[in-house]
Design an enzyme around this catalytic site. Structure first.
Site, PDB file in Angstrom:
ATOM      1  N   TYR A 116       0.823  -1.213   0.000  1.00  0.00           N
ATOM      2  CA  TYR A 116       0.000   0.000   0.000  1.00  0.00           C
ATOM      3  C   TYR A 116       0.857   1.263   0.000  1.00  0.00           C
ATOM      4  O   TYR A 116       0.734   2.118  -0.888  1.00  0.00           O
ATOM      5  CB  TYR A 116      -0.933  -0.026   1.216  1.00  0.00           C
ATOM      6  CG  TYR A 116      -1.653   1.272   1.478  1.00  0.00           C
ATOM      7  CD1 TYR A 116      -2.590   1.760   0.572  1.00  0.00           C
ATOM      8  CD2 TYR A 116      -1.424   1.997   2.640  1.00  0.00           C
ATOM      9  CE1 TYR A 116      -3.260   2.957   0.811  1.00  0.00           C
ATOM     10  CE2 TYR A 116      -2.085   3.186   2.889  1.00  0.00           C
ATOM     11  CZ  TYR A 116      -3.000   3.660   1.967  1.00  0.00           C
ATOM     12  OH  TYR A 116      -3.658   4.842   2.212  1.00  0.00           O
ATOM     13  N   LYS A 120       1.385   3.854  -3.197  1.00  0.00           N
ATOM     14  CA  LYS A 120       0.904   5.229  -3.002  1.00  0.00           C
ATOM     15  C   LYS A 120       2.044   6.227  -3.205  1.00  0.00           C
ATOM     16  O   LYS A 120       1.839   7.322  -3.748  1.00  0.00           O
ATOM     17  CB  LYS A 120       0.298   5.394  -1.611  1.00  0.00           C
ATOM     18  CG  LYS A 120      -1.012   4.671  -1.394  1.00  0.00           C
ATOM     19  CD  LYS A 120      -2.153   5.286  -2.195  1.00  0.00           C
ATOM     20  CE  LYS A 120      -2.660   6.569  -1.562  1.00  0.00           C
ATOM     21  NZ  LYS A 120      -3.859   7.081  -2.272  1.00  0.00           N
TER      22      LYS A 120
END
Length: 273
Positions: A116, A120
Site C-alpha cells: 500500500y 501510493k
C-alpha cells in the site's frame, strides 16, 4: 431539516456516475466524460486500494497508475482550478522523525512496510511528474479512523487491525471527517489562488495528541465494556483486555493452553449431556 424530501434535495445537488480509475476514460461513457470535463472546477482523487498485502499488479493499477489516469482526464477539463490527490503519510516509508523532504525524491533504500505505502508513494511521483500547469494539492493523512462528528459520531466503514506492532509504539490516528475537512480547507485556499504548483499537507494528530497502541486498545476496551455490543440473540458481547506476547514461544504456549481448556470444557459438556 428536509425530512422525507432529503433524498430529492441531495439528488438535485449530486450526480452519481459509475466509473473506474483502472479503466481507460475512467470507465465512463464518452458523452458523460465530455460533459463533466466541460463543467468541473475541482477533481478529488480518493480512490485507493488499502489492502496492505495486495498483489502488485492490482495495487499498482489503482494506487499508482489510477491517479495518472485521472490527472490525464483533468487536463481535458476546461474550467479546472485544482486537482486534489489524497495520499497517505506513510509514503515516507521507514524514515522517522522530522524529515526535511525533497518532494518525491525517494530512493529504494528508504523502504516501505507494505504494498500500500509503496504504490501510493509511486502514485505521488507520477502525479508530480505529469501535473504540468495544473495546480495540485496532495493531502497525506495518517491512520484514518471513525468520525468525530459528521455524518454522525463514530461512523466507520469496515474494520482494520495493525498486522504487527509493539504496545509502546506511538501512532497517529485521525477521524475521517477531519481528513475531509482538511481537504476542503486546502481546496478553498488554493482554488482561490489558481496558480500552477504543488502543495503537500500532512494530516495527523501525533505532534499535539500523541498516544501509543496500548492506549488505543485500552480506549477500545473501556468503551466496549461500558457500552457493549450485542450478539444476534440480544445478549451483551463480553470482551477481554488485549494480550501482548514477547515472543513466538509465549504466543504458542498461550494458544496451546487455550485449546486445552476449550477441549476440556467441550468434553465436560458432552458428559453432562
Amino acid at each position: 431539516m428536509h425530512g422525507e424530501s432529503f433524498e430529492d434535495f441531495m439528488m438535485r445537488k449530486l450526480v452519481p456516475v459509475v466509473g473506474n480509475v483502472c479503466e481507460s476514460n475512467l470507465g465512463m461513457d464518452p458523452c458523460t466524460a465530455n460533459e463533466i470535463a466541460k463543467k468541473v472546477d475541482v477533481i478529488i482523487n480518493a480512490a485507493t486500494n488499502t489492502t496492505f498485502d495486495e498483489s502488485y499488479d492490482v495495487a499498482l493499477n489503482t494506487n499508482t497508475i489510477g491517479p495518472s489516469r485521472l490527472l490525464g482526464y483533468a487536463k481535458r477539463s476546461k474550467k479546472l482550478g485544482l486537482f486534489l490527490h489524497i495520499s497517505t503519510a506513510y509514503v515516507n516509508g521507514e524514515r522517522q522523525g522530522l524529515i526535511m523532504e525533497k518532494p518525491f525524491h525517494m530512493a529504494k533504500t528508504f523502504g516501505w512496510q507494505n504494498t500500500y505505502g509503496f504504490t501510493k508513494a509511486m502514485g505521488e511521483m507520477l502525479v508530480n511528474s505529469l501535473r504540468g500547469n495544473i495546480p495540485v494539492v496532495i493531502t497525506r493523512p495518517t491512520i484514518i479512523e471513525s468520525t468525530y462528528k459528521e455524518p454522525c459520531l463514530g461512523w466507520i466503514q469496515g474494520n482494520r487491525c495493525p498486522s504487527k506492532f509493539h504496545k509502546s509504539q506511538h501512532i497517529s490516528c485521525f477521524p475521517v471527517d477531519m481528513v475531509v475537512n482538511a481537504s476542503i480547507a486546502a481546496i478553498a485556499k488554493h482554488l482561490i489562488a489558481v496558480k500552477p504548483g504543488l502543495n503537500v499537507y500532512h494530516v495527523g494528530s501525533f505532534t499535539v495528541n500523541p498516544f501509543t497502541l496500548n492506549d488505543l486498545f485500552k480506549f477500545c476496551y473501556d468503551h466496549f465494556t461500558s457500552s457493549p455490543l450485542m450478539d444476534s440473540k440480544g445478549k451483551n458481547i463480553h470482551i477481554t483486555e488485549f494480550k501482548y506476547f514477547n515472543s513466538r514461544d509465549s504466543f504458542s504456549s498461550y494458544i496451546s493452553d487455550e485449546l486445552a481448556q476449550r477441549s476440556a470444557l467441550m468434553d465436560a459438556t458432552l458428559l453432562d449431556s
